[in-house]
Design a protein around this motif. Sequence first.
Motif, mmCIF file in Angstrom:
data_model
loop_
_atom_site.group_PDB
_atom_site.id
_atom_site.type_symbol
_atom_site.label_atom_id
_atom_site.label_comp_id
_atom_site.label_asym_id
_atom_site.label_seq_id
_atom_site.Cartn_x
_atom_site.Cartn_y
_atom_site.Cartn_z
ATOM 1 N N ASP A 120 -1.535 -0.755 6.027
ATOM 2 C CA ASP A 120 -1.984 -0.285 7.340
ATOM 3 C C ASP A 120 -3.465 -0.588 7.553
ATOM 4 O O ASP A 120 -4.015 -0.273 8.601
ATOM 5 N N ASP B 86 -5.839 -4.257 2.779
ATOM 6 C CA ASP B 86 -4.609 -4.313 1.973
ATOM 7 C C ASP B 86 -4.114 -5.749 1.812
ATOM 8 O O ASP B 86 -3.221 -6.009 1.008
ATOM 9 N N ASP C 268 -0.237 4.898 1.301
ATOM 10 C CA ASP C 268 -0.458 5.861 2.385
ATOM 11 C C ASP C 268 -0.433 5.204 3.758
ATOM 12 O O ASP C 268 -1.123 4.219 4.017
ATOM 13 N N GLU C 269 0.390 5.749 4.607
ATOM 14 C CA GLU C 269 0.633 5.243 5.972
ATOM 15 C C GLU C 269 1.296 3.856 5.933
ATOM 16 O O GLU C 269 1.259 3.117 6.917
ATOM 17 N N THR C 270 1.915 3.529 4.804
ATOM 18 C CA THR C 270 2.743 2.320 4.702
ATOM 19 C C THR C 270 4.114 2.716 4.131
ATOM 20 O O THR C 270 5.140 2.354 4.685
ATOM 21 N N ASP D 81 0.866 -1.165 0.000
ATOM 22 C CA ASP D 81 0.000 0.000 0.000
ATOM 23 C C ASP D 81 0.917 1.234 0.000
ATOM 24 O O ASP D 81 2.145 1.102 0.168
#
Length: 270
Positions: A201, A205, A88-90, A86
């Motif tokens: 996250d 995912d 975003d935020e990964t 992923d």
Amino acid sequence: MRINFIKVYMLFFFISGCAVNNKHFTDKKNSNETPIKEHSTLAVLWQQNAAEYRALCHQAFNIARLRLDQFVTESKSNKPLAVITDIDETILDNSPYSVQLITNDENYNKGSWLEWGRRESATLVPGAYDFITHAERLGVEVFYVSNRYAEQLDETVNNLRKVGIDSVNASNVYLRVSESGKEPRRQKISETHEVVLLLGDNLSDFDHVYDGKNMSERNEYVTKMKTAFGQHFIVFPNPMYGDWESKGIYENKRLSEIEKRDMRHKKLRN
Ligand SMILES: [Mg+2]
């Protein structure tokens, strides 16, 4: 008789209108008293400041690296190996966008999200660069499967390159086209590659069984699939947003700010 019917009909609409207006008024009053994203302040502070957040990200990438080394050594697949991650935020940290929502006193919305994306200023999640470059050194292809909108492709690739991931190109980035479910995109990659690791996250995912599920179902599936975490699935912390909030805490409902607040309190276990 007909006049009475019209009166009743008009009364119904009058009452309905009052209910909507009162609710709207109450919401607005509430938002004036407490900024609507005030409750997320601590989560954003944690992601931006807690050394524990940084440590968890390194821990996740360290486990991912160990697994990848193991899969590369043991693989007997005819297909080339691949990692699906992923974004975003990964890989990218979008916490400044969450700060913007707090300071502007607004919820997530597509317009402000697209505007944030166009800035191409998200920074790296700790450990992401080292992991991506390690995978590439091993000859493992990295695919980026994200629910950013398809129209964000150029700025997403640019942002990844700006933080040093020079190898990324548009053909390896699969953004949301018509549906948020990622399974068709994962399947497509699996046609040509042996996908050995998934990073994200949000539980969606990793597997479609999590798509659209409520809190108890999400937790049940995690227990059922517990051996996959740290094996094929590498999870990253995101206390700011995710299906855990929208589908879990808020039960996938469209709620007023007051209803959301009540729902948050209701979900606290004493
Ligand atoms: Mg994400």
